[in-house]
Motif scaffolding. Sequence first.
Motif, PDB file in Angstrom:
ATOM      1  N   LEU A  87       0.596  -0.896  -0.618  1.00 30.03           N
ATOM      2  CA  LEU A  87      -0.199  -0.030   0.009  1.00 30.03           C
ATOM      3  C   LEU A  87       0.797   1.711   0.139  1.00 30.03           C
ATOM      4  O   LEU A  87       0.131   2.706   0.664  1.00 30.03           O
ATOM      5  N   GLY A  88       2.227   0.979  -0.564  1.00 28.97           N
ATOM      6  CA  GLY A  88       2.779   2.371  -1.405  1.00 28.97           C
ATOM      7  C   GLY A  88       2.083   3.160  -2.285  1.00 28.97           C
ATOM      8  O   GLY A  88       0.605   3.082  -2.650  1.00 28.97           O
ATOM      9  N   MET A  89       2.609   4.221  -2.930  1.00 28.05           N
ATOM     10  CA  MET A  89       2.595   4.369  -3.960  1.00 28.05           C
ATOM     11  C   MET A  89       2.948   4.717  -4.908  1.00 28.05           C
ATOM     12  O   MET A  89       4.358   5.594  -4.770  1.00 28.05           O
ATOM     13  N   VAL A  90       2.817   5.098  -6.521  1.00 27.70           N
ATOM     14  CA  VAL A  90       3.280   5.595  -7.519  1.00 27.70           C
ATOM     15  C   VAL A  90       2.212   5.924  -8.032  1.00 27.70           C
ATOM     16  O   VAL A  90       0.742   6.061  -8.354  1.00 27.70           O
ATOM     17  N   SER A  91       2.637   7.262  -9.121  1.00 22.94           N
ATOM     18  CA  SER A  91       2.401   7.923  -9.035  1.00 22.94           C
ATOM     19  C   SER A  91       2.650   7.926 -11.009  1.00 22.94           C
ATOM     20  O   SER A  91       4.268   7.673 -12.118  1.00 22.94           O
ATOM     21  N   LEU A  92       1.722   7.838 -12.038  1.00 21.59           N
ATOM     22  CA  LEU A  92       1.414   7.674 -13.640  1.00 21.59           C
ATOM     23  C   LEU A  92       1.618   9.187 -14.238  1.00 21.59           C
ATOM     24  O   LEU A  92       1.940   8.909 -15.505  1.00 21.59           O
ATOM     25  N   GLY A  93       1.221  10.469 -13.671  1.00 22.70           N
ATOM     26  CA  GLY A  93       2.416  11.348 -14.116  1.00 22.70           C
ATOM     27  C   GLY A  93       1.050  11.892 -14.642  1.00 22.70           C
ATOM     28  O   GLY A  93       0.038  11.338 -15.239  1.00 22.70           O
ATOM     29  N   GLY A  94       0.864  12.633 -16.165  1.00 20.19           N
ATOM     30  CA  GLY A  94      -0.158  13.360 -16.634  1.00 20.19           C
ATOM     31  C   GLY A  94      -0.387  12.107 -17.499  1.00 20.19           C
ATOM     32  O   GLY A  94       0.106  10.522 -17.856  1.00 20.19           O
ATOM     33  N   PHE A  95      -1.651  13.002 -18.870  1.00 17.46           N
ATOM     34  CA  PHE A  95      -1.862  11.694 -19.621  1.00 17.46           C
ATOM     35  C   PHE A  95      -0.894  10.599 -19.778  1.00 17.46           C
ATOM     36  O   PHE A  95       0.093  10.767 -20.462  1.00 17.46           O
ATOM     37  N   GLY A  96      -1.234   9.443 -20.162  1.00 20.25           N
ATOM     38  CA  GLY A  96      -1.251   8.335 -20.747  1.00 20.25           C
ATOM     39  C   GLY A  96       0.493   7.507 -19.646  1.00 20.25           C
ATOM     40  O   GLY A  96       0.176   6.233 -20.655  1.00 20.25           O
ATOM     41  N   GLY A  97       0.748   7.806 -18.905  1.00 18.56           N
ATOM     42  CA  GLY A  97       2.091   7.410 -18.265  1.00 18.56           C
ATOM     43  C   GLY A  97       1.070   6.089 -17.469  1.00 18.56           C
ATOM     44  O   GLY A  97       0.091   6.009 -17.462  1.00 18.56           O
ATOM     45  N   TYR A  98       1.794   5.186 -17.686  1.00 17.46           N
ATOM     46  CA  TYR A  98       1.308   3.485 -17.676  1.00 17.46           C
ATOM     47  C   TYR A  98       2.537   2.833 -16.407  1.00 17.46           C
ATOM     48  O   TYR A  98       3.708   3.038 -16.041  1.00 17.46           O
ATOM     49  N   ILE A  99       1.781   1.316 -16.060  1.00 18.89           N
ATOM     50  CA  ILE A  99       2.411   0.644 -14.781  1.00 18.89           C
ATOM     51  C   ILE A  99       1.756  -0.947 -15.696  1.00 18.89           C
ATOM     52  O   ILE A  99       0.033  -0.928 -15.843  1.00 18.89           O
ATOM     53  N   VAL A 100       2.795  -1.692 -15.305  1.00 22.54           N
ATOM     54  CA  VAL A 100       1.867  -3.189 -16.060  1.00 22.54           C
ATOM     55  C   VAL A 100       2.550  -4.021 -14.848  1.00 22.54           C
ATOM     56  O   VAL A 100       4.006  -3.975 -14.645  1.00 22.54           O
ATOM     57  N   VAL A 101       1.252  -4.560 -14.335  1.00 19.44           N
ATOM     58  CA  VAL A 101       2.003  -5.258 -13.291  1.00 19.44           C
ATOM     59  C   VAL A 101       1.483  -7.271 -13.946  1.00 19.44           C
ATOM     60  O   VAL A 101       0.208  -6.945 -14.713  1.00 19.44           O
ATOM     61  N   GLY A 102       1.534  -7.796 -12.745  1.00 18.66           N
ATOM     62  CA  GLY A 102       1.529  -9.287 -13.270  1.00 18.66           C
ATOM     63  C   GLY A 102       0.662  -9.717 -11.709  1.00 18.66           C
ATOM     64  O   GLY A 102       1.559  -9.393 -10.662  1.00 18.66           O
TER      65      GLY A 102
END
Length: 342
Positions: A87-102
């Motif tokens: 339950l930490g946090m990551v920011s994806l920034g403005g439009f389009g920023g992304y993360i891929v998880v599994g």
Amino acid sequence: MKHFARIDWMSAALATLLAAGGSVACSESNDGPDTPPGGNASPYVTQVFDYRPAVGQFINELPEYKEGDTQETMNRKALEAIGNNNLGMVSLGGFGGYIVVGFDHTIENKAGLCDFRVQGNAFYANGQSGYGSSEPGVIEVSIDANGNGLPDDEWYEIAGSSYNEGSESWIEQAREAGNDVRTIRNYEITYHRPAAEPGTPTEEYSRWEDSQGGSGFRSMNPTHLQSYYPKWVKEDQITFSGTRLPQNGIDLSGVGNNFALYKFAYGYADNEPNTSDRSAIDIDWAVDADGQPANLSGVDFIRIHTGVNQENGWLGECSTEIMGVVDLHLIDVQIESNTIKQ
């Protein structure tokens, strides 16, 4: 000389994994959940394949960048933040920023029920239930059809409430406020690294152009004065693409000091508080590129990108924040999906 790179997120993810000598357990079957030996599957994220944010006020802070960090390092830091229910946090920034998880298993698609929740930091304004801080992220899902443990199969978008235009209760209010309320698929945006870091607030920090002929700037606010451009990215321009959602930030004051970020009805990350049933997602909402139901038995990978391109006064850019993903079935939470779409 300026360098340019289009962000091919899949190539980046695979290159990072292979360069690190990494491996992922492969599924032997795609007919249902693939749990580890002993059945001790984790309900939470166990892998981050790619973390690539756009320009934003929390970039290089959530997670923290340190000199010498690489894409592999930042992927690991993102996992440390949001994996295994940290339950930490990551920011994806403005439009389009992304993360891929599994995950260490396939999240099962159970008929009539929501299957997972993307945890964010959305909240309601005092005394409100329709707006507050909703910075929606578009969710895509994939199943490991080729069984290689990598997110290199077809992706399917979760068709949230604004998959088609004009369905939100606040759309007309946003239109009257001058917002762009279109949903645009295959929207593309390019951000430019500033020639120098200003170290002071500015409305013209990072220039951007999009595939619709629009342009503008990400601003720098007085609260965050570090670099907003991801420092581990070597190129001086980065390009993102994906579904762009209607602009949901409305200035209720009329003078730029009271922006309400209205929530979407359903189907997005960082849109509703984590305690709300309406933050849950049904895999049956996934559609293919033609908008037809994907009919997936489950999902192995989830991709989230910031869905709104908008500056909201002193609040700064709309940026999706992620705290994790949870398989609702493994924590014995049952939410009927038809109640979410009513």
